[in-house]
Motif scaffolding. Structure first.
Motif, mmCIF file in Angstrom:
data_model
loop_
_atom_site.group_PDB
_atom_site.id
_atom_site.type_symbol
_atom_site.label_atom_id
_atom_site.label_comp_id
_atom_site.label_asym_id
_atom_site.label_seq_id
_atom_site.Cartn_x
_atom_site.Cartn_y
_atom_site.Cartn_z
ATOM 1 N N HIS A 5 91.924 0.253 46.423
ATOM 2 C CA HIS A 5 92.166 -0.540 45.214
ATOM 3 C C HIS A 5 90.844 -1.061 44.668
ATOM 4 O O HIS A 5 89.833 -1.079 45.386
ATOM 5 C CB HIS A 5 93.089 -1.732 45.536
ATOM 6 N N CYS A 6 90.842 -1.474 43.423
ATOM 7 C CA CYS A 6 89.644 -2.073 42.816
ATOM 8 C C CYS A 6 89.401 -3.427 43.479
ATOM 9 O O CYS A 6 90.323 -4.221 43.631
ATOM 10 C CB CYS A 6 89.857 -2.236 41.314
ATOM 11 N N ASN A 7 88.207 -3.692 43.890
ATOM 12 C CA ASN A 7 87.884 -4.954 44.564
ATOM 13 C C ASN A 7 87.808 -6.133 43.587
ATOM 14 O O ASN A 7 87.708 -7.281 44.004
ATOM 15 C CB ASN A 7 86.539 -4.847 45.313
ATOM 16 N N GLN A 8 87.845 -5.819 42.304
ATOM 17 C CA GLN A 8 87.745 -6.877 41.295
ATOM 18 C C GLN A 8 89.115 -7.245 40.717
ATOM 19 O O GLN A 8 89.532 -8.397 40.780
ATOM 20 C CB GLN A 8 86.784 -6.416 40.174
ATOM 21 N N CYS A 9 89.849 -6.222 40.168
ATOM 22 C CA CYS A 9 91.145 -6.517 39.547
ATOM 23 C C CYS A 9 92.321 -6.088 40.429
ATOM 24 O O CYS A 9 93.472 -6.312 40.081
ATOM 25 C CB CYS A 9 91.244 -5.853 38.170
ATOM 26 N N PHE A 10 92.021 -5.452 41.535
ATOM 27 C CA PHE A 10 92.992 -5.030 42.548
ATOM 28 C C PHE A 10 94.050 -4.034 42.072
ATOM 29 O O PHE A 10 95.131 -3.939 42.635
ATOM 30 C CB PHE A 10 93.639 -6.251 43.235
ATOM 31 N N THR A 11 93.713 -3.290 41.019
ATOM 32 C CA THR A 11 94.607 -2.218 40.615
ATOM 33 C C THR A 11 94.422 -1.018 41.551
ATOM 34 O O THR A 11 93.356 -0.859 42.167
ATOM 35 C CB THR A 11 94.359 -1.772 39.149
ATOM 36 N N ARG A 12 95.524 -0.240 41.660
ATOM 37 C CA ARG A 12 95.417 0.974 42.469
ATOM 38 C C ARG A 12 95.544 2.201 41.584
ATOM 39 O O ARG A 12 95.550 3.327 42.064
ATOM 40 C CB ARG A 12 96.502 0.981 43.541
ATOM 41 N N CYS A 26 85.271 -0.245 42.658
ATOM 42 C CA CYS A 26 85.654 -0.771 41.340
ATOM 43 C C CYS A 26 86.361 0.288 40.511
ATOM 44 O O CYS A 26 86.054 1.466 40.609
ATOM 45 C CB CYS A 26 84.402 -1.207 40.565
ATOM 46 N N CYS A 27 87.315 -0.168 39.673
ATOM 47 C CA CYS A 27 87.947 0.754 38.739
ATOM 48 C C CYS A 27 87.021 0.896 37.533
ATOM 49 O O CYS A 27 86.074 0.120 37.367
ATOM 50 C CB CYS A 27 89.323 0.237 38.333
ATOM 51 N N GLU A 28 87.356 1.894 36.702
ATOM 52 C CA GLU A 28 86.494 2.198 35.554
ATOM 53 C C GLU A 28 86.313 0.955 34.661
ATOM 54 O O GLU A 28 85.215 0.673 34.186
ATOM 55 C CB GLU A 28 87.126 3.338 34.752
ATOM 56 N N ALA A 29 87.387 0.220 34.506
ATOM 57 C CA ALA A 29 87.348 -0.941 33.605
ATOM 58 C C ALA A 29 86.458 -2.065 34.132
ATOM 59 O O ALA A 29 85.888 -2.834 33.342
ATOM 60 C CB ALA A 29 88.774 -1.464 33.394
ATOM 61 N N CYS A 30 86.344 -2.181 35.444
ATOM 62 C CA CYS A 30 85.574 -3.281 36.043
ATOM 63 C C CYS A 30 84.102 -2.947 36.298
ATOM 64 O O CYS A 30 83.335 -3.838 36.672
ATOM 65 C CB CYS A 30 86.210 -3.724 37.355
ATOM 66 N N ILE A 31 83.723 -1.682 36.120
ATOM 67 C CA ILE A 31 82.333 -1.295 36.416
ATOM 68 C C ILE A 31 81.372 -1.896 35.379
ATOM 69 O O ILE A 31 81.585 -1.789 34.181
ATOM 70 C CB ILE A 31 82.184 0.249 36.429
HETATM 71 ZN ZN ZN Z 1 89.182 -3.250 38.364
#
Ligand code: ZN
Ligand code: ZN
Length: 156
Positions: A5-12, A26-31
């Motif tokens: 999961h993203c370590n920032q927003c926790f989306t999978r 990180c997910c693309e949105a949080c990078i």
């Molecule tokens: Zn994220």
């Protein structure tokens, strides 16, 4: 992967994830470029794709599957080495059988020669004692001989 999961927003969910050089996913949105959005450290991002190097990919694989594939690999190695050892053992076993056969052959030949020599020796001993008897006979004065000279005379 349940843990992924993203370590920032926790989306999978998402088409692209990346792992930072400080170890955060990180997910693309949080990078954020050149900075980790989780810990704020300046970092580089490695996109998590199939193009990662094998030593990078292993971090995203199931450890159980890693162990299974490693075990499979190890068992292949063990099988390879066992086959090699069996080949060597078979070679020496074959050679040992061959040597045993030759040894038996040589021994039998030796026994045959020995009994032949014994037979020959017995025949020669017999001939020798006959010759000794004849010699003793010839050494006697003519008058004592069992065979009279007349018997050796031939016509003419
Ligand atoms: Zn994220
Ligand atoms: Zn970080």
């Amino acid at each position: 992967m349940d843990w992924f999961h993203c370590n920032q927003c926790f989306t999978r969910r998402g088409p692209l994830f990346a792992v930072s050089s400080c170890g955060h996913v990180c997910c693309e949105a949080c990078i954020k470029s050149k900075q980790c959005s989780v810990c704020g450290a300046s970092c580089r991002y490695l996109p998590i794709t199939d193009e990662m190097k094998p030593q990078e990919k292993v971090f995203f694989k199931d450890p159980v599957k890693l162990i299974q594939s490693e075990l499979q690999h190890i068992s292949q190695i063990a099988l390879f080495q066992r086959t090699q050892m069996e080949r060597v053992a078979a070679h020496f076993k074959h050679r040992s059988v061959e040597l045993e056969r030759r040894l038996k052959e040589v021994a039998e030949q030796g026994y045959r020669q020995l009994s032949e020599l014994k037979r020959e020796n017995a025949a020669l001993k017999k001939q020798l004692s006959e010759l000794k008897r004849e010699t003793a006979e010839l050494k006697k004065p003519l008058s004592q001989r069992r065979v009279s000279p007349g018997q050796f005379q031939t016509d003419g």
